[in-house]
Design a protein around this motif. Sequence first.
Motif, PDB file in Angstrom:
ATOM      1  N   ARG A 103       4.090   1.135 -10.522  1.00 51.98           N
ATOM      2  CA  ARG A 103       3.969   2.110  -9.435  1.00 51.98           C
ATOM      3  C   ARG A 103       2.628   2.122  -8.718  1.00 51.98           C
ATOM      4  N   SER A 104       1.554   1.777  -9.392  1.00 49.46           N
ATOM      5  CA  SER A 104       0.249   1.847  -8.732  1.00 49.46           C
ATOM      6  C   SER A 104       0.015   0.705  -7.744  1.00 49.46           C
ATOM      7  N   ASP A 105       0.624  -0.449  -7.953  1.00 51.62           N
ATOM      8  CA  ASP A 105       0.381  -1.602  -7.078  1.00 51.62           C
ATOM      9  C   ASP A 105       1.655  -2.210  -6.496  1.00 51.62           C
ATOM     10  N   CYS A 106       2.735  -1.509  -6.561  1.00 48.93           N
ATOM     11  CA  CYS A 106       4.017  -2.051  -6.106  1.00 48.93           C
ATOM     12  C   CYS A 106       4.213  -1.806  -4.613  1.00 48.93           C
ATOM     13  N   ARG A 107       4.749  -2.785  -3.925  1.00 46.16           N
ATOM     14  CA  ARG A 107       5.002  -2.669  -2.495  1.00 46.16           C
ATOM     15  C   ARG A 107       6.444  -2.249  -2.204  1.00 46.16           C
ATOM     16  N   LEU A 108       7.271  -2.233  -3.214  1.00 43.06           N
ATOM     17  CA  LEU A 108       8.683  -1.902  -3.017  1.00 43.06           C
ATOM     18  C   LEU A 108       8.865  -0.478  -2.505  1.00 43.06           C
ATOM     19  N   ARG A 109       8.152   0.467  -3.078  1.00 45.58           N
ATOM     20  CA  ARG A 109       8.295   1.874  -2.687  1.00 45.58           C
ATOM     21  C   ARG A 109       8.042   2.061  -1.191  1.00 45.58           C
TER      22      ARG A 109
END
Length: 151
Positions: A103-109
């Motif tokens: 969650r801290s580095d994901c681009r999906l969100r």
Amino acid sequence: MRLLRSTDLALRVLMRLAVAGGSQPTTRDVAAAVDVPYTHAAKVVADLRHRGLLTARRGRGGGLTLTEKGRGASVGALVRAFEGEGDVVDCEGGSATAPCPLRSDCRLRGALRRAQEAFFASLDPITVADLAADPTGPLLLGVPRVRQGGA
């Protein structure tokens, strides 16, 4: 993206009322016309009434009437209101799941958020009146009642 049942039903109720003309169908009439249980329709009708999109009168000569606000309501705004503007995915984790380790580095969100907003934006210029225009209007009036469970 899949709409909640209540969102789908709200749109179908408004569409049905948009073609009602001078008649004032009851919540039971509308529930039968769009083939949903009365209790579910009653909850959605109450929500739509609270939002000022329709009026409901009880008793003899009563029924449901689409307001001008309801006729001109943006489908995008309606879908946002009923769906909420929460994330498509639950990155933070709920009561039954742990937070996503990415969650801290994901681009999906962010990508899903942009896609969701594009979906809403594509519906923004469409009104309830637009949805009920021909050829849908006559179809809405001619939908036969579906009997569930036999006779």
